[in-house]
Design a protein around this motif. Structure first.
Motif, mmCIF file in Angstrom:
data_model
loop_
_atom_site.group_PDB
_atom_site.id
_atom_site.type_symbol
_atom_site.label_atom_id
_atom_site.label_comp_id
_atom_site.label_asym_id
_atom_site.label_seq_id
_atom_site.Cartn_x
_atom_site.Cartn_y
_atom_site.Cartn_z
ATOM 1 N N ARG A 156 46.978 -8.014 -10.541
ATOM 2 C CA ARG A 156 46.954 -6.618 -10.061
ATOM 3 C C ARG A 156 45.648 -6.640 -9.586
ATOM 4 N NH1 ARG A 156 47.490 -2.417 -14.025
ATOM 5 N NH2 ARG A 156 49.646 -2.269 -14.542
ATOM 6 N N GLN A 157 44.407 -7.251 -9.833
ATOM 7 C CA GLN A 157 43.233 -7.349 -9.003
ATOM 8 C C GLN A 157 43.463 -8.026 -7.823
ATOM 9 O OE1 GLN A 157 40.185 -9.069 -11.385
ATOM 10 N NE2 GLN A 157 38.893 -7.618 -11.244
ATOM 11 N N ALA A 158 44.029 -8.977 -7.900
ATOM 12 C CA ALA A 158 44.189 -9.765 -6.430
ATOM 13 C C ALA A 158 45.107 -8.961 -5.248
ATOM 14 C CB ALA A 158 45.199 -11.059 -6.606
ATOM 15 N N SER A 159 46.112 -8.135 -5.944
ATOM 16 C CA SER A 159 46.920 -7.158 -4.971
ATOM 17 C C SER A 159 45.994 -6.144 -4.616
ATOM 18 C CB SER A 159 47.994 -6.845 -5.912
ATOM 19 O OG SER A 159 47.836 -6.003 -6.743
ATOM 20 N N ARG B 182 41.096 -0.441 9.481
ATOM 21 C CA ARG B 182 39.990 0.420 10.093
ATOM 22 C C ARG B 182 38.790 -0.209 9.747
ATOM 23 N NH1 ARG B 182 41.854 5.593 6.818
ATOM 24 N NH2 ARG B 182 42.704 4.033 5.454
ATOM 25 N N PRO B 183 38.535 -1.026 10.861
ATOM 26 C CA PRO B 183 36.939 -1.425 10.588
ATOM 27 C C PRO B 183 35.671 -0.506 10.769
ATOM 28 C CG PRO B 183 37.779 -2.094 13.007
ATOM 29 C CD PRO B 183 38.996 -1.332 11.950
ATOM 30 N N ALA B 184 35.998 0.588 11.106
ATOM 31 C CA ALA B 184 34.921 1.498 11.553
ATOM 32 C C ALA B 184 34.522 2.233 9.919
ATOM 33 C CB ALA B 184 35.297 2.806 12.571
ATOM 34 N N THR B 185 35.485 2.417 9.256
ATOM 35 C CA THR B 185 35.201 2.997 7.798
ATOM 36 C C THR B 185 35.040 1.785 6.860
ATOM 37 O OG1 THR B 185 37.568 3.329 7.590
ATOM 38 C CG2 THR B 185 36.186 5.178 8.368
ATOM 39 N N ARG B 186 34.370 0.780 7.246
ATOM 40 C CA ARG B 186 34.551 -0.288 6.410
ATOM 41 C C ARG B 186 33.781 0.003 5.081
ATOM 42 N NH1 ARG B 186 33.346 -6.382 7.905
ATOM 43 N NH2 ARG B 186 33.409 -7.188 5.690
ATOM 44 N N ALA B 187 32.554 0.501 5.288
ATOM 45 C CA ALA B 187 31.721 0.797 4.003
ATOM 46 C C ALA B 187 32.548 1.532 3.059
ATOM 47 C CB ALA B 187 30.522 1.463 4.415
ATOM 48 N N PHE B 188 32.677 2.895 3.542
ATOM 49 C CA PHE B 188 33.603 3.737 2.747
ATOM 50 C C PHE B 188 34.800 3.103 1.960
ATOM 51 C CE2 PHE B 188 36.647 6.992 2.313
ATOM 52 C CZ PHE B 188 36.387 7.812 1.426
ATOM 53 N N THR B 189 35.705 2.388 2.839
ATOM 54 C CA THR B 189 36.806 1.776 1.985
ATOM 55 C C THR B 189 36.242 0.978 0.962
ATOM 56 O OG1 THR B 189 36.948 0.394 4.078
ATOM 57 C CG2 THR B 189 38.630 2.064 3.526
ATOM 58 N N ASN B 190 35.172 -0.059 1.364
ATOM 59 C CA ASN B 190 34.793 -1.125 0.174
ATOM 60 C C ASN B 190 34.435 -0.370 -1.056
ATOM 61 O OD1 ASN B 190 35.027 -3.455 0.595
ATOM 62 N ND2 ASN B 190 33.069 -3.899 1.705
ATOM 63 N N SER B 191 33.514 0.669 -1.061
ATOM 64 C CA SER B 191 33.132 1.404 -2.045
ATOM 65 C C SER B 191 34.185 1.944 -2.901
ATOM 66 C CB SER B 191 32.075 2.491 -1.861
ATOM 67 O OG SER B 191 32.595 3.431 -1.189
ATOM 68 N N SER B 192 35.187 2.555 -2.232
ATOM 69 C CA SER B 192 36.244 3.310 -3.095
ATOM 70 C C SER B 192 37.086 2.115 -3.628
ATOM 71 C CB SER B 192 37.021 4.239 -2.145
ATOM 72 O OG SER B 192 38.468 3.496 -1.696
ATOM 73 N N GLY B 193 37.210 0.808 -3.165
ATOM 74 C CA GLY B 193 37.870 -0.064 -3.377
ATOM 75 C C GLY B 193 37.403 -0.786 -4.767
ATOM 76 N N ALA C 138 39.209 -0.537 -8.277
ATOM 77 C CA ALA C 138 39.558 -2.046 -9.102
ATOM 78 C C ALA C 138 39.118 -1.910 -10.365
ATOM 79 C CB ALA C 138 38.941 -3.028 -8.343
ATOM 80 N N SER C 139 37.887 -1.386 -10.673
ATOM 81 C CA SER C 139 37.402 -1.258 -12.267
ATOM 82 C C SER C 139 38.356 -0.332 -13.036
ATOM 83 C CB SER C 139 35.827 -0.713 -12.169
ATOM 84 O OG SER C 139 35.874 0.716 -11.694
ATOM 85 N N SER C 140 38.691 0.715 -12.355
ATOM 86 C CA SER C 140 39.743 1.700 -13.146
ATOM 87 C C SER C 140 40.996 0.941 -13.486
ATOM 88 C CB SER C 140 39.976 2.989 -12.481
ATOM 89 O OG SER C 140 41.238 2.997 -11.820
ATOM 90 N N VAL C 141 41.511 0.120 -12.527
ATOM 91 C CA VAL C 141 42.782 -0.816 -12.711
ATOM 92 C C VAL C 141 42.631 -1.585 -13.751
ATOM 93 C CG1 VAL C 141 44.229 -2.551 -11.793
ATOM 94 C CG2 VAL C 141 43.805 -0.492 -10.590
ATOM 95 N N TRP C 142 41.393 -2.283 -13.798
ATOM 96 C CA TRP C 142 41.004 -3.473 -14.832
ATOM 97 C C TRP C 142 40.889 -2.701 -16.098
ATOM 98 C CZ3 TRP C 142 40.636 -8.073 -15.949
ATOM 99 C CH2 TRP C 142 39.762 -8.409 -16.968
ATOM 100 N N ARG C 143 40.394 -1.375 -16.475
ATOM 101 C CA ARG C 143 40.107 -0.480 -17.584
ATOM 102 C C ARG C 143 41.694 -0.444 -17.983
ATOM 103 N NH1 ARG C 143 38.061 3.862 -16.405
ATOM 104 N NH2 ARG C 143 36.059 3.205 -15.686
ATOM 105 N N ASN C 144 42.528 0.166 -17.130
ATOM 106 C CA ASN C 144 43.760 0.393 -17.532
ATOM 107 C C ASN C 144 44.633 -0.838 -18.151
ATOM 108 O OD1 ASN C 144 43.921 2.998 -16.992
ATOM 109 N ND2 ASN C 144 44.639 2.913 -15.017
ATOM 110 N N ALA C 145 44.485 -1.862 -17.208
ATOM 111 C CA ALA C 145 45.311 -3.181 -17.811
ATOM 112 C C ALA C 145 44.626 -3.656 -18.907
ATOM 113 C CB ALA C 145 45.158 -4.227 -16.511
ATOM 114 N N MET C 146 43.364 -3.474 -19.378
ATOM 115 C CA MET C 146 42.778 -4.029 -20.547
ATOM 116 C C MET C 146 43.096 -3.036 -21.710
ATOM 117 S SD MET C 146 41.186 -6.662 -20.510
ATOM 118 C CE MET C 146 40.317 -6.583 -21.942
#
Lengths: 68, 336
Positions: free
Chosen positions: B8-11, B23-34, B38-46
């Protein structure tokens, strides 16, 4: 049709004694027919398996020397 | 579960990478939301994983505690289950094969009778099933039976009659045990009914003696190894060998042929009424079938008027007129 029905009525059902007689006679006849018929079917299904089918092999020999 | 969450994490990381490529322009934004995603996915999976582990674990624990069937005996003590054979005489519409019964009785007389009794079978029952009267009489006369006490109160011996029962090889059970190393050869009159597996068991037992016991088998002194016998140690040795008896109808007397014949004969000894019972059963089915059809017809006949009727409701004409007049009266009253 109605002639046949009335004929049956007049000959069998009209008198109670006749009807009772018909019941007993037909019960006797039907039972005889049913028993013979089912025995025949049974013996056909089991042809060659029952003693009566093979006893000839063992009966004929002794009959020759001891006839009473 | 761990592997799944990793995937899941890898995907999700892949998705992030794709987004950042597009979208390289909004890179910072996407990174933070990603990372948040990922952490919420990790919690669900756990959570899911823990629930699954709990469920599987509790089922496994329950099965471990209560799921196993309990056997009082080891498989060796139970004995091997006999093979199911397609017995012809066991079929619902088949009688015993009289020729096989005759051969089986010959095997009993020449082989089994030296140890096993057949004490519930009188000579008269043999007549008409596997022997002629003369044969049965001759056979009965070969043995001697006690007479009634004579005038002096002495019991003498007389030749057997058709009403006598087949003689037993031993005087009583104790004599039988003494002669057989302590083991009692069972009476064979009802043996097919008395053993689990019936015909199959007896056939398997008679033909199932191995050449020599398998390695590691514990065979006691004086016993023989037979996997079908509960406990595997049987006092009876293998008795049926090819060509042991000579059949009068020239059937090859192989071991399995003799075993099959003796089994069918013993089944007849245990259930001599089977032929008549099966025939009677078919007759009962036929008669009840006709009676059932008749009763269905009578029911339909009686119900015809009820099933085919039609119900109409015709409201009485006078009553309707009444209502109409009263309605108009009401209207007239309300207008005032």
């Amino acid at each position: 049709m109605s002639g046949a029905t009335s004929a049956i009525y007049n000959s069998i059902f009209r008198s109670n004694a006749t009807m009772l007689g018909a019941v007993f006679v037909s019960a006797f006849g039907i039972q005889m027919a049913f028993d013979t018929g089912s025995s025949k079917v049974w013996d056909t299904v089991n042809r060659g398996r029952q003693w009566k089918d093979i006893k000839q092999k063992y009966i004929t020999k002794p009959e020759e020397d001891e006839e009473e | 579960m761990l592997a799944r969450s990793c995937v899941r994490q890898a995907s999700s990381v892949g998705a992030v990478a794709r987004q950042s490529l597009n979208r390289p322009a909004t890179r910072a934004f996407t990174n933070s939301s990603g990372t948040a995603e990922a952490s919420s996915v990790w919690r669900n999976a756990m959570t899911g994983g823990a629930a699954t582990v709990l469920a599987v674990g509790s089922i496994a624990w329950y099965y471990h505690m209560f799921g196993h069937s309990v056997h009082a005996m080891t498989p060796a003590e139970e004995g091997l289950h006999p093979t199911k054979y397609p017995w012809e005489h066991v079929k619902f519409y088949k009688t015993y094969d009289a020729a096989a019964l005759r051969r089986g009785f010959q095997v009993y007389r020449e082989v089994c009778a030296s140890c096993h009794s057949l004490s519930r079978i009188p000579y008269r029952t043999l007549v008409g099933t596997l022997m002629t009267v003369d044969e049965a009489k001759a056979l009965a006369e070969e043995n001697e039976y006690d007479t009634e006490p004579n005038d002096q109160g002495d019991i003498e011996q007389r030749p057997g009659k058709l009403s006598d029962y087949l003689p037993s090889p031993y005087k009583n059970d104790e004599a039988a045990r003494a002669a057989n190393n302590g083991a009692l050869p069972p009476d064979l009159s009802l043996i097919v009914k008395a053993r689990h597996g019936g015909c199959d068991y007896i056939f398997s037992l008679l033909t199932g003696y191995p050449e020599e016991p398998p390695a590691g088998a514990n065979v006691q002194e004086g016993l023989n190894f037979n996997p079908y016998f509960p406990g595997t140690g049987i006092a009876m040795a293998r008795v049926l060998y090819d060509g042991l008896v000579e059949y009068e109808d020239e059937t090859p007397a192989t071991t399995s042929q003799m075993a099959k014949d003796i089994v069918e004969f013993l089944n007849w000894a245990a259930e001599p009424e089977a032929d008549e019972r099966k025939k009677m059963g078919w007759k009962v089915l036929a008669a009840t079938g006709v009676l059932f059809a008749l009763s269905v017809w009578v029911k339909r006949y009686k119900w015809t008027p009820i099933k085919t009727r039609k119900l109409f409701y015709n409201p009485p004409a006078i009553a309707q007129k009444d209502i109409a007049t009263r309605l108009s009266e009401l209207k007239a009253n309300t207008r005032q």
